[in-house]
Design an enzyme around this catalytic site. Sequence first.
Site, mmCIF file in Angstrom:
data_model
loop_
_atom_site.group_PDB
_atom_site.id
_atom_site.type_symbol
_atom_site.label_atom_id
_atom_site.label_comp_id
_atom_site.label_asym_id
_atom_site.label_seq_id
_atom_site.Cartn_x
_atom_site.Cartn_y
_atom_site.Cartn_z
ATOM 1 C CD GLU A 1 -3.088 0.636 2.299
ATOM 2 O OE1 GLU A 1 -3.553 -0.526 2.359
ATOM 3 O OE2 GLU A 1 -3.390 1.534 3.083
ATOM 4 C CG ASP B 1 -1.855 4.306 2.858
ATOM 5 O OD1 ASP B 1 -2.463 3.749 1.923
ATOM 6 O OD2 ASP B 1 -1.610 3.756 3.943
ATOM 7 C CD GLU C 1 -4.021 6.421 5.552
ATOM 8 O OE1 GLU C 1 -4.810 5.460 5.639
ATOM 9 O OE2 GLU C 1 -2.999 6.522 6.277
#
Length: 301
Positions: free
Chosen positions: A122, A124, A126
């Site tokens: 992953e 990210d 965020e």
Amino acid sequence: MPSSLPYFPLMAPHFFLVFFLMIFSGSAQDPPSPGYYPSSKIASVNFNQGFRNLWGSQHMKLDQDSLTIWLDSNSGSGFKSLHSYRSGYFSAAMKLQPGYTAGVITSLYLSNNQDHPGNHDEIDIEFLGTTPGKPYVLQTNVYIRGSGDGNIIGRELRFHLWFDPTQDFHNYAILWKPSEIIFLVDDVPIRRYPRKSDATFPTRPMYLYGSIWDASSWATEDGKYKADYTYQPFIGRYKNFKLQGCTADGPSSCQPPSVSPSGSSSLSPQQNAAMQWVQNNYLVYNYCHDPSRDHNLTPEC
């Protein structure tokens, strides 16, 4: 008219402070120019040409090519790219909700969690929800082969921003190349994660996702403040989607776009200077500098 300069000595000292703050405050918090703007080189894609709803379809609205997703006590919402990629440039313009948003995550990220459950990669971007009067935190993170599932080996760098992300749309981007990952905000690089070994770098194909969801257990000050649904709905807005890269089933000769002038292999000196300015002024957490972490698990530090 005569120059006003001879009158300066007659003015109260606090005048000079106010005067110079008025002159410089408008630009003092802006980062230095990166000198190159990759978002202007890459065409936008219509949402329906590049994505589909993944969950919470009743909490998603598409108006022309501006997407709104929201979280309430019933559900959040998320979307997913139609294709998986093994490298590329991925971005969207986002606008966040003001006010009380504690516990709420608004995100744009690459992942293969559906293809490799319990063992996924992953990358990210965020936004960690906040409480009134406190700035949003932008978290960048990289997981490699399941380290976000059971082992919880995150590689978080967290930033405040030099603008209010609730007031307007701003572009947030991930460049994922075989040699490095670069995170950008309005074309300003804020983080570079180089490939130092195969064990610390994601290499398997990933999809691009966006979502809004309840992460009350950790999102705001390590879970101190939870999502409060008296403030619902919590809204995330997206537009100006960009997807340009090498799909998982594309030719092996495919190369991802560059975010540097003249297609150079990494960031230019001017881009590096802008990134260093951001990190000097707005970086609020670096996993490599956290004394509570076991850095044997993050050898790249």
